[in-house]
Motif scaffolding. Structure first.
Motif, PDB file in Angstrom:
ATOM      1  N   SER A   1       6.108  -9.135  -6.351  1.00  0.00           N
ATOM      2  CA  SER A   1       5.950  -7.644  -6.721  1.00  0.00           C
ATOM      3  C   SER A   1       5.895  -6.842  -5.435  1.00  0.00           C
ATOM      4  CB  SER A   1       4.544  -7.513  -7.411  1.00  0.00           C
ATOM      5  OG  SER A   1       3.791  -7.856  -6.385  1.00  0.00           O
ATOM      6  N   VAL A   2       5.952  -5.677  -5.589  1.00  0.00           N
ATOM      7  CA  VAL A   2       5.732  -4.641  -4.565  1.00  0.00           C
ATOM      8  C   VAL A   2       4.474  -5.069  -3.764  1.00  0.00           C
ATOM      9  CG1 VAL A   2       5.484  -2.280  -3.431  1.00  0.00           C
ATOM     10  CG2 VAL A   2       7.489  -2.791  -5.297  1.00  0.00           C
ATOM     11  N   SER A   3       3.553  -5.331  -4.544  1.00  0.00           N
ATOM     12  CA  SER A   3       2.221  -5.228  -3.566  1.00  0.00           C
ATOM     13  C   SER A   3       2.180  -6.796  -3.078  1.00  0.00           C
ATOM     14  CB  SER A   3       0.986  -5.457  -4.929  1.00  0.00           C
ATOM     15  OG  SER A   3       0.693  -4.011  -5.465  1.00  0.00           O
ATOM     16  N   GLN A   4       2.920  -7.570  -3.540  1.00  0.00           N
ATOM     17  CA  GLN A   4       2.790  -9.036  -2.847  1.00  0.00           C
ATOM     18  C   GLN A   4       3.698  -8.960  -1.489  1.00  0.00           C
ATOM     19  OE1 GLN A   4       4.735 -11.187  -6.251  1.00  0.00           O
ATOM     20  NE2 GLN A   4       2.920 -12.696  -6.251  1.00  0.00           N
ATOM     21  N   ILE A   5       4.879  -8.061  -1.469  1.00  0.00           N
ATOM     22  CA  ILE A   5       5.595  -8.046  -0.414  1.00  0.00           C
ATOM     23  C   ILE A   5       5.015  -6.998   0.453  1.00  0.00           C
ATOM     24  CG2 ILE A   5       8.044  -7.091   0.518  1.00  0.00           C
ATOM     25  CD1 ILE A   5       8.842  -7.610  -2.576  1.00  0.00           C
ATOM     26  N   TYR A   6       4.091  -6.081   0.108  1.00  0.00           N
ATOM     27  CA  TYR A   6       3.325  -5.232   0.917  1.00  0.00           C
ATOM     28  C   TYR A   6       2.376  -6.077   1.538  1.00  0.00           C
ATOM     29  CZ  TYR A   6      -0.078  -1.449   1.927  1.00  0.00           C
ATOM     30  OH  TYR A   6      -1.032  -0.707   2.455  1.00  0.00           O
ATOM     31  N   ARG A   7       1.708  -6.868   1.020  1.00  0.00           N
ATOM     32  CA  ARG A   7       0.439  -7.651   1.389  1.00  0.00           C
ATOM     33  C   ARG A   7       0.867  -8.707   2.896  1.00  0.00           C
ATOM     34  NH1 ARG A   7      -1.378  -7.916  -3.693  1.00  0.00           N
ATOM     35  NH2 ARG A   7      -0.936 -10.034  -3.926  1.00  0.00           N
ATOM     36  N   ALA A   8       2.355  -9.037   2.416  1.00  0.00           N
ATOM     37  CA  ALA A   8       2.868 -10.082   3.323  1.00  0.00           C
ATOM     38  C   ALA A   8       3.393  -9.185   4.541  1.00  0.00           C
ATOM     39  CB  ALA A   8       3.990 -10.745   2.890  1.00  0.00           C
ATOM     40  N   GLY A   9       3.773  -8.040   4.470  1.00  0.00           N
ATOM     41  CA  GLY A   9       4.180  -7.206   5.566  1.00  0.00           C
ATOM     42  C   GLY A   9       2.958  -6.768   6.341  1.00  0.00           C
ATOM     43  N   VAL A  10       1.806  -6.269   5.687  1.00  0.00           N
ATOM     44  CA  VAL A  10       0.675  -6.017   6.276  1.00  0.00           C
ATOM     45  C   VAL A  10       0.162  -7.184   7.102  1.00  0.00           C
ATOM     46  CG1 VAL A  10      -1.675  -5.349   5.943  1.00  0.00           C
ATOM     47  CG2 VAL A  10       0.222  -4.312   4.832  1.00  0.00           C
ATOM     48  N   ALA A  11       0.163  -8.437   6.756  1.00  0.00           N
ATOM     49  CA  ALA A  11      -0.326  -9.573   7.240  1.00  0.00           C
ATOM     50  C   ALA A  11       0.198  -9.774   8.455  1.00  0.00           C
ATOM     51  CB  ALA A  11      -0.176 -10.637   6.433  1.00  0.00           C
ATOM     52  N   CYS A  12       1.524  -9.256   8.728  1.00  0.00           N
ATOM     53  CA  CYS A  12       2.132  -9.658  10.067  1.00  0.00           C
ATOM     54  C   CYS A  12       1.537  -8.761  11.274  1.00  0.00           C
ATOM     55  CB  CYS A  12       3.885  -9.357   9.875  1.00  0.00           C
ATOM     56  SG  CYS A  12       4.680 -10.262   8.802  1.00  0.00           S
ATOM     57  N   GLY A  13       0.921  -7.652  10.860  1.00  0.00           N
ATOM     58  CA  GLY A  13       0.308  -6.736  11.776  1.00  0.00           C
ATOM     59  C   GLY A  13       1.297  -6.203  13.067  1.00  0.00           C
ATOM     60  N   GLY A  14       2.613  -6.087  12.695  1.00  0.00           N
ATOM     61  CA  GLY A  14       3.663  -5.784  13.625  1.00  0.00           C
ATOM     62  C   GLY A  14       4.244  -4.440  13.321  1.00  0.00           C
ATOM     63  N   GLY A  15       3.735  -3.599  12.481  1.00  0.00           N
ATOM     64  CA  GLY A  15       4.377  -2.093  12.393  1.00  0.00           C
ATOM     65  C   GLY A  15       3.916  -1.533  11.097  1.00  0.00           C
ATOM     66  N   GLY A  16       4.803  -0.619  10.766  1.00  0.00           N
ATOM     67  CA  GLY A  16       4.395   0.265   9.471  1.00  0.00           C
ATOM     68  C   GLY A  16       4.836  -0.660   8.355  1.00  0.00           C
ATOM     69  N   VAL A  17       3.921  -0.542   7.120  1.00  0.00           N
ATOM     70  CA  VAL A  17       4.543  -1.017   5.985  1.00  0.00           C
ATOM     71  C   VAL A  17       4.191  -0.061   4.944  1.00  0.00           C
ATOM     72  CG1 VAL A  17       4.121  -3.072   4.285  1.00  0.00           C
ATOM     73  CG2 VAL A  17       3.883  -3.382   6.983  1.00  0.00           C
ATOM     74  N   GLY A  18       5.268   0.377   4.156  1.00  0.00           N
ATOM     75  CA  GLY A  18       4.761   1.167   3.163  1.00  0.00           C
ATOM     76  C   GLY A  18       5.154   0.762   1.693  1.00  0.00           C
ATOM     77  N   ARG A  19       4.379   1.116   0.814  1.00  0.00           N
ATOM     78  CA  ARG A  19       4.411   0.531  -0.676  1.00  0.00           C
ATOM     79  C   ARG A  19       4.985   1.825  -1.300  1.00  0.00           C
ATOM     80  NH1 ARG A  19      -0.630  -2.544  -2.948  1.00  0.00           N
ATOM     81  NH2 ARG A  19      -1.482  -0.866  -1.352  1.00  0.00           N
ATOM     82  N   TYR A  20       6.113   1.381  -2.066  1.00  0.00           N
ATOM     83  CA  TYR A  20       6.722   2.511  -3.124  1.00  0.00           C
ATOM     84  C   TYR A  20       6.943   1.902  -4.347  1.00  0.00           C
ATOM     85  CZ  TYR A  20       7.799   5.007   1.382  1.00  0.00           C
ATOM     86  OH  TYR A  20       7.677   5.789   2.331  1.00  0.00           O
ATOM     87  N   SER A  21       5.788   1.647  -5.032  1.00  0.00           N
ATOM     88  CA  SER A  21       5.628   0.856  -6.398  1.00  0.00           C
ATOM     89  C   SER A  21       6.646   1.794  -7.393  1.00  0.00           C
ATOM     90  CB  SER A  21       4.450   1.042  -6.812  1.00  0.00           C
ATOM     91  OG  SER A  21       3.528   0.168  -6.068  1.00  0.00           O
ATOM     92  N   GLY A  22       6.737   2.932  -7.576  1.00  0.00           N
ATOM     93  CA  GLY A  22       7.343   3.686  -8.352  1.00  0.00           C
ATOM     94  C   GLY A  22       8.991   3.453  -8.270  1.00  0.00           C
ATOM     95  N   SER A  23       9.487   3.135  -6.946  1.00  0.00           N
ATOM     96  CA  SER A  23      10.753   2.804  -6.664  1.00  0.00           C
ATOM     97  C   SER A  23      11.146   1.294  -6.647  1.00  0.00           C
ATOM     98  CB  SER A  23      11.237   3.460  -5.582  1.00  0.00           C
ATOM     99  OG  SER A  23      11.096   5.046  -5.683  1.00  0.00           O
ATOM    100  N   ASN A  24      10.077   0.386  -6.552  1.00  0.00           N
ATOM    101  CA  ASN A  24      10.168  -0.909  -6.330  1.00  0.00           C
ATOM    102  C   ASN A  24      10.598  -1.211  -5.075  1.00  0.00           C
ATOM    103  OD1 ASN A  24       9.975  -3.730  -7.119  1.00  0.00           O
ATOM    104  ND2 ASN A  24      11.996  -3.569  -8.217  1.00  0.00           N
ATOM    105  N   PHE A  25      10.162  -0.884  -4.056  1.00  0.00           N
ATOM    106  CA  PHE A  25      10.584  -1.439  -2.823  1.00  0.00           C
ATOM    107  C   PHE A  25       9.348  -1.336  -1.885  1.00  0.00           C
ATOM    108  CE2 PHE A  25      11.787   3.090  -2.183  1.00  0.00           C
ATOM    109  CZ  PHE A  25      11.412   3.244  -0.535  1.00  0.00           C
TER     110      PHE A  25
END
Length: 189
Positions: A152-176
């Motif tokens: 899911s977008v939420s799972q990918i988002y959480r993985a990106g955030v866990a990296c702590g390496g930059g910006g992570v944006g969640r676009y659930s309506g557009s599925n990315f």
């Protein structure tokens, strides 16, 4: 600079051969920060582009060394498909993408929706959507918009955030999910 042994095989060639067989046995890292600090011996990225039909599965880092040819191949893959312009993709963005993918424990490639964008493409997209930044990091090769069919977008988002390496944006309506190597920040729902 590549050393060739008496058998005609380069050190890099041997490393690539071993890395190709070791990928399946590579450990899943419990946190992305350790992975980004070099906890792994290899780094790999898997991508597919629905726009061009291309697929990429490459090892781009071995034992502390970025493989220039692989990084160039990634940059070519992440080109602006509308204009066919290529920009070097920042290796920090590639690392964040790879670490996030590793945290998700999937073999499915990321679907790349947008990598590098020329100024013309960004302006065109901006005229059609209020979600496109005027000075997008896509225009300097520092961002990617990604999705996975099995996560899911939420799972990918959480993985990106866990990296702590930059910006992570969640676009659930557009599925990315947007990932970049800019300042650490989050947005979206």
């Amino acid at each position: 600079m590549t050393e060739i042994s008496s058998t005609g095989i380069s050190r890099r060639g041997v490393l690539l051969a071993f890395a190709a067989t070791a990928v399946a046995a590579a450990p899943t890292f419990s946190n992305a920060a350790g992975f980004l600090r070099g906890a792994g011996d290899i780094r790999r990225i898997r991508l597919v582009s629905p726009r061009t039909g291309e697929r990429l599965d490459t090892i781009y880092w071995i034992e502390g060394d970025y493989l220039k040819e692989a990084v160039r191949e990634i940059s070519l893959f992440m080109r602006d498909w509308r204009t066919n312009q290529v920009k070097n993709i920042d290796i920090r963005t590639i690392d964040i993408m790879a670490a996030s993918h590793n945290l998700l424990d999937v073999s499915e490639p990321y679907t790349l929706l947008s990598g590098y964008r020329s100024a013309q493409t960004n302006a065109m997209l901006r005229s059609r959507s209020n979600g496109v930044a005027r000075n997008s990091l896509h225009m300097v090769g520092e961002a990617a918009d990604l999705r996975l069919g099995s996560r899911s977008v939420s799972q990918i988002y959480r993985a990106g955030v866990a990296c702590g390496g930059g910006g992570v944006g969640r676009y659930s309506g557009s599925n990315f999910v947007h990932m970049d190597c800019g300042p650490v920040r989050t947005w979206g729902r």
